[in-house]
Design an enzyme around this catalytic site. Structure first.
Site, short mmCIF file in Angstrom:
data_model
loop_
_atom_site.label_atom_id
_atom_site.label_comp_id
_atom_site.label_asym_id
_atom_site.label_seq_id
_atom_site.Cartn_x
_atom_site.Cartn_y
_atom_site.Cartn_z
N ASP A 28 27.96 38.68 51.04
CA ASP A 28 28.52 38.63 52.47
C ASP A 28 30.01 37.83 52.53
O ASP A 28 29.98 36.98 51.83
CB ASP A 28 27.59 37.79 53.31
CG ASP A 28 27.92 37.66 54.96
OD1 ASP A 28 29.00 37.25 55.18
OD2 ASP A 28 26.99 38.09 55.88
N ILE A 29 30.84 38.32 53.23
CA ILE A 29 32.18 37.93 53.09
C ILE A 29 32.21 36.43 53.72
O ILE A 29 33.33 35.66 53.25
CB ILE A 29 33.20 38.73 53.54
CG1 ILE A 29 34.46 38.39 52.98
CG2 ILE A 29 33.21 38.96 54.80
CD1 ILE A 29 35.31 39.55 52.50
N ASN A 84 18.78 40.96 62.30
CA ASN A 84 19.06 41.06 63.59
C ASN A 84 19.19 42.51 64.13
O ASN A 84 20.11 43.21 63.94
CB ASN A 84 20.67 40.33 64.23
CG ASN A 84 20.77 38.83 63.59
OD1 ASN A 84 19.79 38.14 63.61
ND2 ASN A 84 21.79 38.43 63.09
N GLN A 91 23.01 41.31 66.64
CA GLN A 91 23.77 42.00 65.77
C GLN A 91 25.09 42.42 65.92
O GLN A 91 25.59 42.68 67.08
CB GLN A 91 23.04 43.51 65.57
CG GLN A 91 23.14 44.38 64.52
CD GLN A 91 22.76 45.80 64.53
OE1 GLN A 91 22.43 45.94 65.63
NE2 GLN A 91 22.00 46.29 63.49
N HIS A 97 20.99 46.10 58.59
CA HIS A 97 21.32 45.15 57.46
C HIS A 97 20.31 43.87 57.60
O HIS A 97 20.31 43.20 58.55
CB HIS A 97 22.94 44.59 57.30
CG HIS A 97 23.42 43.93 58.51
ND1 HIS A 97 23.68 44.66 59.55
CD2 HIS A 97 23.72 42.63 58.54
CE1 HIS A 97 24.23 43.68 60.50
NE2 HIS A 97 24.14 42.79 59.89
N HIS A 99 19.85 40.24 55.67
CA HIS A 99 20.55 39.13 55.12
C HIS A 99 19.60 38.32 54.37
O HIS A 99 18.45 38.27 54.68
CB HIS A 99 20.85 38.03 56.33
CG HIS A 99 22.14 38.40 57.37
ND1 HIS A 99 23.32 38.04 57.16
CD2 HIS A 99 22.13 39.17 58.61
CE1 HIS A 99 24.28 38.79 58.01
NE2 HIS A 99 23.46 39.24 58.78
#
Length: 153
Positions: A28-29, A84, A91, A97, A99
């Site tokens: 994750d950025i 989410n 979301q 996706h 996490h």
């Protein structure tokens, strides 16, 4: 196309942890904690209900394996697995996706602050820095190596 579809296609940079025919996992950025990974199906789908049962199972199994690898590679003690599922569930990218957020113990207050920060950063443009990408790449390489290594027991 969503940002995840662009990442999967190779149009945008990402620090990959895992890739197979059905899903990918990358850093994750805007990590909540060090080693925060997103597990994403290659198939575009906004909600998990749009995926078939085999792909749903594979996505969660991949998330589980990433969590185990985070523990071996980064020394985390546990992880949050968060989905989410749709806009009403906060979301932000309309593509399924999961996490996988490593937890290191005694980090509750910091993690809550980072979650709030994470949500605010999604609305703000972020510049990629070489130092940030190097950190993400290093953690991705460590987690990927732990995924590839034979599992104990």
């Amino acid at each position: 196309m969503t940002i995840f579809e662009h990442i999967i296609a190779g149009d945008l940079p990402a620090s990959f942890v895992h890739r197979d025919a059905d899903c990918v996992a990358f850093m994750d950025i805007h990590p909540i904690t060090r080693g925060h990974v997103l597990v994403v199906p290659r198939q575009p789908a906004e909600t998990i209900g749009e995926l078939g049962p085999e792909l749903r199972a594979h996505l969660w199994e991949t998330a589980h394996r990433v969590g185990q690898a985070q523990q071996r590679a980064l020394g985390s003690r546990a992880q949050h697995m968060l989905l989410n599922d749709g806009r009403a569930a906060s979301q932000t990218v309309p593509h399924v996706h999961v996490h996988v957020i490593p937890r290191y113990g005694r980090d509750h207050a910091r993690a809550l602050v980072r979650i709030a920060w994470h949500i605010t950063t999604l609305a703000l443009p972020t510049r990629e820095s070489p130092a940030r990408r190097r950190r993400l790449d290093a953690d991705a390489a460590a987690i990927a190596a732990a995924l590839a290594a034979p599992r104990p027991g």
